[in-house]
Design a protein around this motif. Structure first.
Motif, PDB file in Angstrom:
ATOM      1  N   MET A   1       5.471  34.023  63.605  1.00  0.00           N
ATOM      2  CA  MET A   1       6.482  33.722  64.637  1.00  0.00           C
ATOM      3  C   MET A   1       7.862  33.688  63.973  1.00  0.00           C
ATOM      4  O   MET A   1       8.059  33.031  62.953  1.00  0.00           O
ATOM      5  CB  MET A   1       6.168  32.382  65.302  1.00  0.00           C
ATOM      6  CG  MET A   1       6.995  32.111  66.525  1.00  0.00           C
ATOM      7  SD  MET A   1       6.273  30.858  67.637  1.00  0.00           S
ATOM      8  CE  MET A   1       5.934  29.497  66.508  1.00  0.00           C
ATOM      9  N   LEU A   2       8.815  34.391  64.556  1.00  0.00           N
ATOM     10  CA  LEU A   2      10.148  34.520  63.991  1.00  0.00           C
ATOM     11  C   LEU A   2      11.042  33.346  64.395  1.00  0.00           C
ATOM     12  O   LEU A   2      10.946  32.822  65.501  1.00  0.00           O
ATOM     13  CB  LEU A   2      10.791  35.829  64.472  1.00  0.00           C
ATOM     14  CG  LEU A   2      10.078  37.131  64.104  1.00  0.00           C
ATOM     15  CD1 LEU A   2      10.783  38.306  64.760  1.00  0.00           C
ATOM     16  CD2 LEU A   2      10.023  37.300  62.594  1.00  0.00           C
ATOM     17  N   ARG A   3      11.924  32.964  63.479  1.00  0.00           N
ATOM     18  CA  ARG A   3      12.912  31.936  63.793  1.00  0.00           C
ATOM     19  C   ARG A   3      14.110  32.603  64.454  1.00  0.00           C
ATOM     20  O   ARG A   3      14.493  33.714  64.086  1.00  0.00           O
ATOM     21  CB  ARG A   3      13.350  31.195  62.532  1.00  0.00           C
ATOM     22  CG  ARG A   3      14.245  29.993  62.821  1.00  0.00           C
ATOM     23  CD  ARG A   3      14.251  29.030  61.665  1.00  0.00           C
ATOM     24  NE  ARG A   3      14.943  27.798  62.007  1.00  0.00           N
ATOM     25  CZ  ARG A   3      14.843  26.684  61.313  1.00  0.00           C
ATOM     26  NH1 ARG A   3      14.072  26.645  60.225  1.00  0.00           N
ATOM     27  NH2 ARG A   3      15.487  25.599  61.681  1.00  0.00           N
ATOM     28  N   ILE A   4      14.733  31.884  65.437  1.00  0.00           N
ATOM     29  CA  ILE A   4      15.822  32.479  66.211  1.00  0.00           C
ATOM     30  C   ILE A   4      16.959  31.470  66.384  1.00  0.00           C
ATOM     31  O   ILE A   4      16.725  30.258  66.418  1.00  0.00           O
ATOM     32  CB  ILE A   4      15.314  32.945  67.605  1.00  0.00           C
ATOM     33  CG1 ILE A   4      16.382  33.742  68.338  1.00  0.00           C
ATOM     34  CG2 ILE A   4      14.852  31.759  68.438  1.00  0.00           C
ATOM     35  CD1 ILE A   4      15.911  34.325  69.666  1.00  0.00           C
ATOM     36  N   MET A 146       9.327  33.376  69.432  1.00  0.00           N
ATOM     37  CA  MET A 146      10.351  33.017  68.471  1.00  0.00           C
ATOM     38  C   MET A 146      10.615  31.523  68.594  1.00  0.00           C
ATOM     39  O   MET A 146      10.363  30.932  69.641  1.00  0.00           O
ATOM     40  CB  MET A 146      11.627  33.820  68.721  1.00  0.00           C
ATOM     41  CG  MET A 146      11.453  35.322  68.495  1.00  0.00           C
ATOM     42  SD  MET A 146      12.827  36.301  69.117  1.00  0.00           S
ATOM     43  CE  MET A 146      12.479  36.270  70.872  1.00  0.00           C
ATOM     44  N   TRP A 147      11.135  30.884  67.552  1.00  0.00           N
ATOM     45  CA  TRP A 147      11.269  29.436  67.579  1.00  0.00           C
ATOM     46  C   TRP A 147      12.570  28.982  66.924  1.00  0.00           C
ATOM     47  O   TRP A 147      13.178  29.710  66.132  1.00  0.00           O
ATOM     48  CB  TRP A 147      10.076  28.788  66.879  1.00  0.00           C
ATOM     49  CG  TRP A 147      10.038  29.049  65.391  1.00  0.00           C
ATOM     50  CD1 TRP A 147       9.577  30.165  64.769  1.00  0.00           C
ATOM     51  CD2 TRP A 147      10.513  28.172  64.361  1.00  0.00           C
ATOM     52  NE1 TRP A 147       9.724  30.062  63.418  1.00  0.00           N
ATOM     53  CE2 TRP A 147      10.285  28.843  63.129  1.00  0.00           C
ATOM     54  CE3 TRP A 147      11.100  26.915  64.349  1.00  0.00           C
ATOM     55  CZ2 TRP A 147      10.643  28.284  61.911  1.00  0.00           C
ATOM     56  CZ3 TRP A 147      11.440  26.348  63.119  1.00  0.00           C
ATOM     57  CH2 TRP A 147      11.217  27.022  61.929  1.00  0.00           C
TER      58      TRP A 147
END
Length: 224
Positions: A1-4, A146-147
């Protein structure tokens, strides 16, 4: 999961929506802990300096709006969606209501001794929520997650903690009195009364005079 960065989320995609046929989007808050403590002292309205040789009676006080703070940046374009997400998250996790800001207002008539300055000071109870947020975009062929994470702080009461409003009173040295008078004469928004008293922003003097000030809860002054 990508950081945004939350500001990169389309403002229209904060609300959790399921369109059917595999389409959907939204931001989900996942709160981990909530704690409460007093926030930094802040002045309610102006401070009044009695420059006369006699006691004077004045009404001190005003209002102050304290809003939500975050450890991450939230722009005005996405804050509506962010606050909606916070409301759902806090209600689901803790059964508490959430408001993005609270306005505090109070006033009191007091007697100010010669050579003293008085003001009302607020210490609000602040809640801190720690957690992370997941932004989901789903279509028939992909499910992108995304998180972002951090702390969110806002006014809010809990248990035995209650907002504190105090009357603060401090002696003013002759040297500091001369400085205040000079600053007040050069600054719009300060008030000089006919008897010589000066009203100026409490924020000017809280740091310099706060350590010398006595405190009395407003409720005690009112005899409650």
């Amino acid at each position: 999961m990508l950081r945004i960065d939350p500001n990169h989320i389309d403002p229209r995609q904060w609300t959790v929506v399921q369109f059917g046929n595999g389409w959907g989007h939204g931001v989900i808050g996942r709160s981990r802990t909530m704690s409460y403590d007093f926030g930094s002292p802040t002045g309610l309205g102006p401070a009044v300096h009695n420059t006369t040789a006699n006691p004077i009676i004045r009404t001190i006080g005003g209002e102050k709006t304290i809003g939500t703070e975050t450890s991450f940046s939230v722009s005005t374009t996405v804050e509506a969606g962010f606050f909606d997400t916070m409301k759902v998250s806090v209600t689901t996790s803790y059964g508490r209501t959430w408001t993005s800001s609270t306005t505090f207002k109070d006033s009191l008539e007091i007697t100010i001794p010669p050579g003293y300055m008085s003001w009302l000071e607020l210490r609000p109870v602040m809640r801190r929520v720690q957690g992370h947020f997941v932004h989901v975009r789903r279509d028939p062929v992909s499910n992108v997650r995304m998180w972002f994470a951090g702390d969110v702080i806002a006014p809010g009461l809990e248990g035995n903690l209650a907002d504190v409003i105090q009357v603060r009173e401090a002696p003013v040295s002759k040297e500091y009195a001369r400085f205040l008078k000079s600053a007040a004469e050069k600054t719009p928004g300060t008030v000089h009364s006919k008897d010589g008293a000066i009203s100026l922003p409490a924020s000017w003097i809280m740091d310099s005079l706060g350590k010398h000030a006595t405190s009395t809860d407003v409720a005690k002054v009112r005899g409650q």
